[in-house]
Design a protein around this motif. Structure first.
Motif, PDB file in Angstrom:
ATOM      1  N   VAL A 207     134.599  -4.669 -70.119  1.00  0.00           N
ATOM      2  CA  VAL A 207     134.473  -5.846 -69.260  1.00  0.00           C
ATOM      3  C   VAL A 207     135.191  -5.627 -67.932  1.00  0.00           C
ATOM      4  O   VAL A 207     134.644  -5.886 -66.849  1.00  0.00           O
ATOM      5  CB  VAL A 207     135.038  -7.093 -69.971  1.00  0.00           C
ATOM      6  CG1 VAL A 207     135.158  -8.268 -68.992  1.00  0.00           C
ATOM      7  CG2 VAL A 207     134.131  -7.493 -71.129  1.00  0.00           C
ATOM      8  N   TYR A 208     136.421  -5.132 -68.001  1.00  0.00           N
ATOM      9  CA  TYR A 208     137.202  -4.968 -66.776  1.00  0.00           C
ATOM     10  C   TYR A 208     136.699  -3.793 -65.936  1.00  0.00           C
ATOM     11  O   TYR A 208     136.693  -3.864 -64.700  1.00  0.00           O
ATOM     12  CB  TYR A 208     138.677  -4.804 -67.120  1.00  0.00           C
ATOM     13  CG  TYR A 208     139.286  -6.047 -67.727  1.00  0.00           C
ATOM     14  CD1 TYR A 208     138.867  -7.304 -67.338  1.00  0.00           C
ATOM     15  CD2 TYR A 208     140.269  -5.964 -68.712  1.00  0.00           C
ATOM     16  CE1 TYR A 208     139.410  -8.449 -67.890  1.00  0.00           C
ATOM     17  CE2 TYR A 208     140.822  -7.106 -69.272  1.00  0.00           C
ATOM     18  CZ  TYR A 208     140.385  -8.348 -68.861  1.00  0.00           C
ATOM     19  OH  TYR A 208     140.923  -9.482 -69.408  1.00  0.00           O
ATOM     20  N   ARG A 209     136.272  -2.716 -66.586  1.00  0.00           N
ATOM     21  CA  ARG A 209     135.778  -1.559 -65.825  1.00  0.00           C
ATOM     22  C   ARG A 209     134.438  -1.893 -65.151  1.00  0.00           C
ATOM     23  O   ARG A 209     134.181  -1.461 -64.016  1.00  0.00           O
ATOM     24  CB  ARG A 209     135.645  -0.357 -66.750  1.00  0.00           C
ATOM     25  CG  ARG A 209     136.989   0.198 -67.228  1.00  0.00           C
ATOM     26  CD  ARG A 209     137.486   1.311 -66.323  1.00  0.00           C
ATOM     27  NE  ARG A 209     138.888   1.626 -66.531  1.00  0.00           N
ATOM     28  CZ  ARG A 209     139.395   2.245 -67.605  1.00  0.00           C
ATOM     29  NH1 ARG A 209     138.614   2.583 -68.604  1.00  0.00           N
ATOM     30  NH2 ARG A 209     140.685   2.529 -67.650  1.00  0.00           N
ATOM     31  N   VAL A 210     133.583  -2.620 -65.813  1.00  0.00           N
ATOM     32  CA  VAL A 210     132.339  -3.062 -65.179  1.00  0.00           C
ATOM     33  C   VAL A 210     132.659  -3.955 -63.986  1.00  0.00           C
ATOM     34  O   VAL A 210     132.016  -3.866 -62.929  1.00  0.00           O
ATOM     35  CB  VAL A 210     131.436  -3.788 -66.190  1.00  0.00           C
ATOM     36  CG1 VAL A 210     130.277  -4.492 -65.486  1.00  0.00           C
ATOM     37  CG2 VAL A 210     130.888  -2.814 -67.221  1.00  0.00           C
ATOM     38  N   SER A 211     133.681  -4.817 -64.141  1.00  0.00           N
ATOM     39  CA  SER A 211     134.100  -5.671 -63.023  1.00  0.00           C
ATOM     40  C   SER A 211     134.591  -4.828 -61.848  1.00  0.00           C
ATOM     41  O   SER A 211     134.285  -5.123 -60.686  1.00  0.00           O
ATOM     42  CB  SER A 211     135.214  -6.621 -63.485  1.00  0.00           C
ATOM     43  OG  SER A 211     134.760  -7.469 -64.524  1.00  0.00           O
ATOM     44  N   MET A 212     135.335  -3.769 -62.139  1.00  0.00           N
ATOM     45  CA  MET A 212     135.807  -2.874 -61.072  1.00  0.00           C
ATOM     46  C   MET A 212     134.634  -2.209 -60.362  1.00  0.00           C
ATOM     47  O   MET A 212     134.629  -2.072 -59.128  1.00  0.00           O
ATOM     48  CB  MET A 212     136.743  -1.810 -61.647  1.00  0.00           C
ATOM     49  CG  MET A 212     138.108  -2.319 -62.062  1.00  0.00           C
ATOM     50  SD  MET A 212     139.151  -0.952 -62.650  1.00  0.00           S
ATOM     51  CE  MET A 212     139.468  -1.468 -64.313  1.00  0.00           C
ATOM     52  N   ALA A 213     133.646  -1.774 -61.132  1.00  0.00           N
ATOM     53  CA  ALA A 213     132.460  -1.147 -60.531  1.00  0.00           C
ATOM     54  C   ALA A 213     131.731  -2.143 -59.629  1.00  0.00           C
ATOM     55  O   ALA A 213     131.251  -1.782 -58.544  1.00  0.00           O
ATOM     56  CB  ALA A 213     131.530  -0.636 -61.635  1.00  0.00           C
ATOM     57  N   CYS A 214     131.660  -3.392 -60.068  1.00  0.00           N
ATOM     58  CA  CYS A 214     131.023  -4.430 -59.240  1.00  0.00           C
ATOM     59  C   CYS A 214     131.798  -4.637 -57.942  1.00  0.00           C
ATOM     60  O   CYS A 214     131.201  -4.782 -56.863  1.00  0.00           O
ATOM     61  CB  CYS A 214     130.944  -5.737 -60.020  1.00  0.00           C
ATOM     62  SG  CYS A 214     129.764  -5.741 -61.382  1.00  0.00           S
ATOM     63  N   LEU A 215     133.121  -4.644 -58.038  1.00  0.00           N
ATOM     64  CA  LEU A 215     133.939  -4.828 -56.836  1.00  0.00           C
ATOM     65  C   LEU A 215     133.726  -3.689 -55.852  1.00  0.00           C
ATOM     66  O   LEU A 215     133.641  -3.910 -54.632  1.00  0.00           O
ATOM     67  CB  LEU A 215     135.417  -4.938 -57.215  1.00  0.00           C
ATOM     68  CG  LEU A 215     135.829  -6.217 -57.941  1.00  0.00           C
ATOM     69  CD1 LEU A 215     137.275  -6.120 -58.411  1.00  0.00           C
ATOM     70  CD2 LEU A 215     135.652  -7.431 -57.037  1.00  0.00           C
ATOM     71  N   LEU A 216     133.657  -2.465 -56.362  1.00  0.00           N
ATOM     72  CA  LEU A 216     133.404  -1.326 -55.489  1.00  0.00           C
ATOM     73  C   LEU A 216     132.019  -1.439 -54.843  1.00  0.00           C
ATOM     74  O   LEU A 216     131.852  -1.156 -53.643  1.00  0.00           O
ATOM     75  CB  LEU A 216     133.501  -0.027 -56.292  1.00  0.00           C
ATOM     76  CG  LEU A 216     133.291   1.285 -55.504  1.00  0.00           C
ATOM     77  CD1 LEU A 216     134.316   1.398 -54.378  1.00  0.00           C
ATOM     78  CD2 LEU A 216     133.371   2.486 -56.444  1.00  0.00           C
ATOM     79  N   ALA A 217     131.032  -1.886 -55.617  1.00  0.00           N
ATOM     80  CA  ALA A 217     129.688  -2.069 -55.076  1.00  0.00           C
ATOM     81  C   ALA A 217     129.679  -3.144 -53.989  1.00  0.00           C
ATOM     82  O   ALA A 217     129.005  -2.985 -52.958  1.00  0.00           O
ATOM     83  CB  ALA A 217     128.716  -2.441 -56.202  1.00  0.00           C
ATOM     84  N   PHE A 218     130.429  -4.225 -54.193  1.00  0.00           N
ATOM     85  CA  PHE A 218     130.510  -5.272 -53.174  1.00  0.00           C
ATOM     86  C   PHE A 218     131.170  -4.743 -51.898  1.00  0.00           C
ATOM     87  O   PHE A 218     130.748  -5.078 -50.788  1.00  0.00           O
ATOM     88  CB  PHE A 218     131.285  -6.473 -53.708  1.00  0.00           C
ATOM     89  CG  PHE A 218     130.472  -7.388 -54.576  1.00  0.00           C
ATOM     90  CD1 PHE A 218     129.314  -7.986 -54.101  1.00  0.00           C
ATOM     91  CD2 PHE A 218     130.854  -7.655 -55.890  1.00  0.00           C
ATOM     92  CE1 PHE A 218     128.555  -8.833 -54.903  1.00  0.00           C
ATOM     93  CE2 PHE A 218     130.103  -8.493 -56.697  1.00  0.00           C
ATOM     94  CZ  PHE A 218     128.949  -9.075 -56.206  1.00  0.00           C
ATOM     95  N   TRP A 219     132.217  -3.919 -52.062  1.00  0.00           N
ATOM     96  CA  TRP A 219     132.879  -3.363 -50.882  1.00  0.00           C
ATOM     97  C   TRP A 219     131.893  -2.525 -50.069  1.00  0.00           C
ATOM     98  O   TRP A 219     131.810  -2.639 -48.849  1.00  0.00           O
ATOM     99  CB  TRP A 219     134.078  -2.515 -51.300  1.00  0.00           C
ATOM    100  CG  TRP A 219     134.829  -1.961 -50.119  1.00  0.00           C
ATOM    101  CD1 TRP A 219     135.819  -2.572 -49.407  1.00  0.00           C
ATOM    102  CD2 TRP A 219     134.626  -0.670 -49.522  1.00  0.00           C
ATOM    103  NE1 TRP A 219     136.252  -1.752 -48.396  1.00  0.00           N
ATOM    104  CE2 TRP A 219     135.537  -0.583 -48.437  1.00  0.00           C
ATOM    105  CE3 TRP A 219     133.778   0.400 -49.787  1.00  0.00           C
ATOM    106  CZ2 TRP A 219     135.618   0.548 -47.629  1.00  0.00           C
ATOM    107  CZ3 TRP A 219     133.847   1.521 -48.974  1.00  0.00           C
ATOM    108  CH2 TRP A 219     134.763   1.590 -47.920  1.00  0.00           C
ATOM    109  N   LEU A 220     131.133  -1.673 -50.762  1.00  0.00           N
ATOM    110  CA  LEU A 220     130.154  -0.835 -50.079  1.00  0.00           C
ATOM    111  C   LEU A 220     129.083  -1.683 -49.394  1.00  0.00           C
ATOM    112  O   LEU A 220     128.687  -1.414 -48.252  1.00  0.00           O
ATOM    113  CB  LEU A 220     129.498   0.125 -51.076  1.00  0.00           C
ATOM    114  CG  LEU A 220     130.394   1.248 -51.614  1.00  0.00           C
ATOM    115  CD1 LEU A 220     129.694   1.989 -52.749  1.00  0.00           C
ATOM    116  CD2 LEU A 220     130.755   2.223 -50.490  1.00  0.00           C
ATOM    117  N   ALA A 221     128.623  -2.726 -50.105  1.00  0.00           N
ATOM    118  CA  ALA A 221     127.579  -3.580 -49.536  1.00  0.00           C
ATOM    119  C   ALA A 221     128.066  -4.295 -48.281  1.00  0.00           C
ATOM    120  O   ALA A 221     127.357  -4.375 -47.275  1.00  0.00           O
ATOM    121  CB  ALA A 221     127.123  -4.594 -50.581  1.00  0.00           C
TER     122      ALA A 221
END
Length: 472
Positions: A98-112
């Protein structure tokens, strides 16, 4: 000699800690990692919360109804599969995922937010707003479920208060970090700090898994976290609320809380949109509000909450927040009328327009009263119902009913504006609505007292198949 000195220092630390919390030496490692887990988790979310609020204004406050509707739909869609995963996966795998998927989402948002063209940047900001609103609900529910798994009831009574302090301090730290760094490093880069803090939370979970030897826990033993409700549970909760007078009062109170809170949030969004145009400065503004809310909350919880509820009872705690809302909207109405004139004559509060400064004060007081008195009272309301009724109805009320109040509040605010009402007029119109909330709180407190003090046990417990048809 060095080892002896370390043992003496460790023993002294444990004795000092035992003066604050009733902790046994064998619980020390677990309490430290649990405390760090909650601290880093809330620090991570409160670093992001001001950024979420700022991004929600990227296209103007008039988009709030769509954002709240999107949040409600996303929560309903995500809850059933989330609950299924909780029951199917071992805790040692599920929580880090759950937390690692959340981290991946945060990184994706930063890139976007950094790479996408301006035309798509707004869509990314709105997606982040909805994603964070759901993320905030589920990551905390995972923590609560995990704590319930690793601590026995007698330990929970002794230790959960101390662990909760870790969360409050984490929220304070996250808010302050966002306030101090939003302008200097750019508010979007706060996403990286949140990722680091989430990784600290994951490491803490790993340590707790080892300490409590739950690596081999069979999936069937996992218990869904409070906010992770299946579709069947949602319908069961709705059925109980429809058929039970007492639960309808609780649902009405929670709905009014969401409605009034969204009216204030919408009003704040309009004023911030009109007076603060830089995203980083907006993030700082929201972070400062979060900081003062958390600071006021922790001080009142330590010094007054238990005493106030013990001295004045549940009814007082339930009407305290609605009463502050009534007074706050009266003051805000006057500020909306006279604030522009004061601002035109050079009067400001810090760097804020007078009406925005007043609104910030009302927002802080209202949210402090929620955490310090109203929320503990709402939790106490369920002590007079059966366990199954509690978990089915409470999950539905705390998630769907609350978000429904959010959603309808946003659409109602926009509808009132659409017929030509000014922000000042809306503030005046909200005063009687807040008065209805006071009435609901008073009636709910009286109902709770009747159930607690009733003569027969059949009236003390809310049955699973009730016969009452009274409406609130």
């Amino acid at each position: 000699m060095k080892e002896d000195a370390d043992e003496v220092q460790t023993g002294a630390f444990i004795r000092a800690l035992q003066r604050v919390v009733a902790i046994e030496p064998r619980e020390m490692r677990s309490i430290v990692w649990s405390w760090l887990y909650f601290f880093s988790l809330l620090a991570s979310t409160f670093v992001l919360r001001p950024l979420r609020d700022s991004m929600g204004l990227n296209g103007g406050a008039d988009k709030y109804p769509w954002l709240f509707t999107g949040t409600l739909v996303a929560m309903v869609v995500v809850s059933p599969p989330f609950a299924l995963l909780v029951t199917k996966l071992p805790r040692k795998r599920f929580i880090p995922i759950v937390y690692r998927v959340s981290m991946a989402c945060l990184l994706a948002f930063w890139l976007a937010l950094k790479v996408l063209p301006e035309s798509l940047n707004l869509a990314a900001a709105y997606t982040f707003f909805i994603w964070f609103s759901v993320f905030n609900l589920f990551v905390v529910s995972v923590f609560r479920g995990f704590m319930a798994d690793i601590w026995r009831l007698d330990q929970a009574k002794r230790l959960f208060g101390f662990i909760g302090v870790g969360g409050t301090l984490g929220a304070l730290a996250g808010s302050q970090i966002a306030s101090l760094l939003a302008k200097s490093i750019g508010s979007v880069n706060l996403l990286f700090l949140s990722i680091i803090l989430l990784e600290v939370a994951v490491f803490s979970v790993h340590r707790l898994v080892v300490i409590h030897r739950i690596d081999a826990a069979p999936p069937g033993e996992n218990v869904p976290a409070p906010a992770a409700i299946s579709t069947a549970d949602m319908w069961r909760g709705l059925k109980l609320i429809i058929s039970q007078s007492y639960l309808r009062w609780i649902a009405s109170y929670t709905f009014m809380y969401g409605l009034i809170g969204t009216f204030l949030y919408y009003q704040q969004g309009k004023l911030v949109d009109l007076t603060i145009h830089d995203r980083d400065v907006r993030t700082q503004y929201f972070a400062n509000i979060e900081f003062w809310v958390q600071l006021g909350t922790v001080l009142i919880q330590f010094l007054l909450t238990a005493r106030l509820i013990r001295w004045f009872g549940i009814t007082f705690a339930l009407i305290s927040q609605p009463a502050i809302a009534v007074l706050g909207w009266i003051v805000l109405s006057l500020a909306m009328v006279y604030g522009p004139w004061l601002g035109a004559n050079g009067f400001t509060v810090g760097q804020l327009a007078p009406q925005l400064a007043v609104l910030a004060g009302v927002q802080i007081l209202l949210r402090i009263s929620n955490f310090a008195t109203a929320q503990p009272a709402r939790e106490a309301l369920y002590t007079v119902v059966e366990r199954e009724v509690k978990y089915k109805s409470k999950s539905f009320i705390d998630t769907f009913i609350y978000r429904l109040g959010d959603c309808l509040g946003a659409w109602a605010f926009m509808g009132i504006q659409a017929v030509g009402a000014s922000l000042a007029a809306i503030a005046f119109l909200t005063i009687p609505i807040a008065g209805v909330w006071v009435f609901v709180g008073r009636s709910l407190g009286r109902k709770q007292r009747e159930l607690t003090d009733g003569a027969s046990s059949s009236k003390i417990e809310v049955a699973l198949e009730p016969t009452e048809t009274e409406t609130p």
